[in-house]
Design a protein around this motif. Structure first.
Motif, PDB file in Angstrom:
ATOM      1  N   TYR A 160     -13.184 -18.407  18.676  1.00  0.00           N
ATOM      2  CA  TYR A 160     -14.163 -17.320  18.298  1.00  0.00           C
ATOM      3  C   TYR A 160     -15.277 -17.957  17.233  1.00  0.00           C
ATOM      4  O   TYR A 160     -16.657 -17.865  17.637  1.00  0.00           O
ATOM      5  N   SER A 161     -15.080 -18.988  16.642  1.00  0.00           N
ATOM      6  CA  SER A 161     -16.035 -19.507  15.659  1.00  0.00           C
ATOM      7  C   SER A 161     -17.295 -20.563  16.665  1.00  0.00           C
ATOM      8  O   SER A 161     -18.239 -20.473  16.270  1.00  0.00           O
ATOM      9  N   ASP A 162     -16.516 -21.166  17.487  1.00  0.00           N
ATOM     10  CA  ASP A 162     -17.400 -21.879  18.543  1.00  0.00           C
ATOM     11  C   ASP A 162     -18.353 -20.894  19.168  1.00  0.00           C
ATOM     12  O   ASP A 162     -19.655 -21.273  19.242  1.00  0.00           O
ATOM     13  N   ILE A 163     -18.146 -19.662  19.741  1.00  0.00           N
ATOM     14  CA  ILE A 163     -18.708 -18.962  20.369  1.00  0.00           C
ATOM     15  C   ILE A 163     -19.801 -18.268  19.323  1.00  0.00           C
ATOM     16  O   ILE A 163     -21.006 -18.053  19.553  1.00  0.00           O
ATOM     17  N   LEU A 205     -13.558 -13.335   9.528  1.00  0.00           N
ATOM     18  CA  LEU A 205     -12.610 -11.977   9.576  1.00  0.00           C
ATOM     19  C   LEU A 205     -11.949 -11.948  10.833  1.00  0.00           C
ATOM     20  O   LEU A 205     -10.849 -11.704  10.898  1.00  0.00           O
ATOM     21  N   LYS A 206     -12.618 -12.400  11.926  1.00  0.00           N
ATOM     22  CA  LYS A 206     -11.935 -12.448  13.170  1.00  0.00           C
ATOM     23  C   LYS A 206     -10.950 -13.462  13.223  1.00  0.00           C
ATOM     24  O   LYS A 206      -9.725 -13.453  14.293  1.00  0.00           O
ATOM     25  N   GLU A 207     -11.210 -14.498  12.803  1.00  0.00           N
ATOM     26  CA  GLU A 207     -10.009 -15.833  12.992  1.00  0.00           C
ATOM     27  C   GLU A 207      -8.998 -15.521  12.192  1.00  0.00           C
ATOM     28  O   GLU A 207      -7.866 -16.164  12.422  1.00  0.00           O
ATOM     29  N   LEU A 208      -8.857 -14.292  11.255  1.00  0.00           N
ATOM     30  CA  LEU A 208      -7.595 -13.925  10.705  1.00  0.00           C
ATOM     31  C   LEU A 208      -6.844 -13.259  11.561  1.00  0.00           C
ATOM     32  O   LEU A 208      -5.476 -12.965  11.385  1.00  0.00           O
ATOM     33  N   GLU A 209      -7.264 -12.687  12.829  1.00  0.00           N
ATOM     34  CA  GLU A 209      -6.465 -11.749  13.775  1.00  0.00           C
ATOM     35  C   GLU A 209      -5.404 -12.951  14.297  1.00  0.00           C
ATOM     36  O   GLU A 209      -5.616 -14.157  14.914  1.00  0.00           O
ATOM     37  N   ARG A 238      -7.230 -20.322  18.596  1.00  0.00           N
ATOM     38  CA  ARG A 238      -7.362 -21.560  17.884  1.00  0.00           C
ATOM     39  C   ARG A 238      -6.493 -22.573  18.112  1.00  0.00           C
ATOM     40  O   ARG A 238      -6.710 -23.868  18.262  1.00  0.00           O
ATOM     41  N   LYS A 239      -5.110 -22.380  17.974  1.00  0.00           N
ATOM     42  CA  LYS A 239      -3.879 -23.323  18.101  1.00  0.00           C
ATOM     43  C   LYS A 239      -3.884 -23.924  19.404  1.00  0.00           C
ATOM     44  O   LYS A 239      -3.849 -25.239  19.675  1.00  0.00           O
TER      45      LYS A 239
END
Length: 368
Positions: free
Chosen positions: A230-233, A301-305, A312-313
């Motif tokens: 998500y961080s990439d996009i 915040l999204k990466e906490l989902e 991400r893994k």
């Protein structure tokens, strides 16, 4: 300008990019430092509230040849308070002195008449009560609260609650910095300042919503692929709208800068400073927060989902195995997510060999 346009096109296509999300801790640190400075300035120096909020007296003199600096000296000596003097277009002067009551204003009026060498009856004196300023402040706070609530509700419906929270944090960030700059600079806070603060809220949201809309479009069905997090996009969304945000901000800042630096500084129109400073600082802070605060905060915040953690893994595992590390395309579609799809065939699938004029390629047989 053509180079800037080419850069914007290359950013949008993903040919070049800057890792805004990867450096988010730096941006957070800069924002925290600026915000703390603004809060300290506000606590130590306070706001220079105008007469509309403190109450006081406004004196209007007849047409005079006395300079503004000399008039300020006369008013300061007569009142014992700091006076704000403005020379009006018809040659008259407007003198504002905060914290005056009726008896004090009558005495100051007489002394000003002697200094200006005019009849005291020709100097108009108006008293402003602090209750009116309190009403303005209360209405402003109410308008700000209603605006914040509506923004959060709208963004939560149109996008999602994480984006609403990030936008709210960016708005509070912009308002805090703007108010702190007023305290540090010492500009007078007037109703025009309140109008400017309420105006910058819309500008602050504009760039943020543009990036959010791009991010929402590009993250559809994001969990169906394992190439990008998500961080990439999110980082690609910022890069894709970066030049647009810069252009709109610069276009908005130019006329405001003219009001602040030329109108207020060069021409001495002090009445423009109150609203122009709030607009200038607010626009700049809004552009900064939309790029460096709001979108990185959404990514955090999204990466906490759980789904995004799992994604991400998978992405990191694939990259560790030497998989595709390319950055996301400008518009990540379902086709882009289909990693097993066969490559498209360009041109006809079957083409027969061309026959030469010499008879090559013809069926064998006896010649006649």
């Amino acid at each position: 300008m053509s180079k800037l346009g080419n850069l914007g096109a290359r950013l949008h296509r993903g040919e070049v990019s800057y890792d805004f999300i990867g450096h988010r801790k730096l941006w957070y640190g800069i924002s925290v430092l600026i915000t703390i400075t603004a809060i300290v300035g506000l606590a130590v120096r306070g706001l220079n509230m105008g007469i509309d909020f403190q109450g006081g007296a406004i004196f209007t003199t007849p047409k005079t040849s006395v300079s503004v600096s000399q008039a300020e000296e006369y008013a300061n000596e007569a009142s014992g308070h700091h006076a704000v003097v403005q020379k009006l277009g018809n040659g008259t002067m407007r003198i504002q002195i905060a914290g005056m009551d009726t008896q004090q204003s009558d005495r100051i009026k007489e002394e000003l008449a002697k200094d200006f060498k005019v009849d005291s009856e020709k100097i108009a004196a108006d008293l402003v009560g602090p209750s009116w300023g309190d009403q303005i402040a209360n209405k402003a706070w109410q308008g700000l609260a209603v605006f914040m609530v509506l923004v959060v509700i709208y963004l939560a419906i149109a996008f999602e609650w994480r984006m609403a929270i990030a936008a709210l944090v960016a708005l509070i960030h912009d308002i805090t910095i703007t108010v702190g700059i007023y305290a540090l600079v010492g500009f007078e806070v007037t109703p025009g300042t309140v109008i400017g603060l309420l105006t910058i809220l819309g500008y602050s949201l504009y760039d943020t919503v543009v990036v959010f809309d791009s991010l929402k479009e590009q993250t559809k069905d994001i969990t169906k692929q394992s190439r990008w997090t998500y961080s990439d996009i999110a980082n690609r969304s910022i890069n894709g709208t970066l030049v647009r945000s810069i252009n709109t901000t610069v276009v908005a800042l130019l006329p405001v800068a003219g009001l602040l630096f030329i109108g207020g500084g060069v021409l001495g129109a002090g009445t423009l400073n109150d609203i122009s400073l709030s607009l200038f600082v607010g626009l700049a802070a809004g552009a900064y927060s939309s790029i460096f605060i709001a979108t990185p905060l959404v990514a955090d915040l999204k990466e906490l989902e759980p789904q995004m953690k799992s994604l991400r893994k998978r992405v990191l595992a694939k990259r560790a195995q030497g998989g595709d590390q390319a950055e996301p395309s400008p518009a990540v579609t379902d086709e882009a997510y289909d990693e097993d799809a066969a490559p498209a065939v360009v041109g006809p699938r079957d083409q027969s060999a061309p026959r030469s004029r010499s008879g090559r390629g013809r069926p064998s047989g006896k010649r006649r």
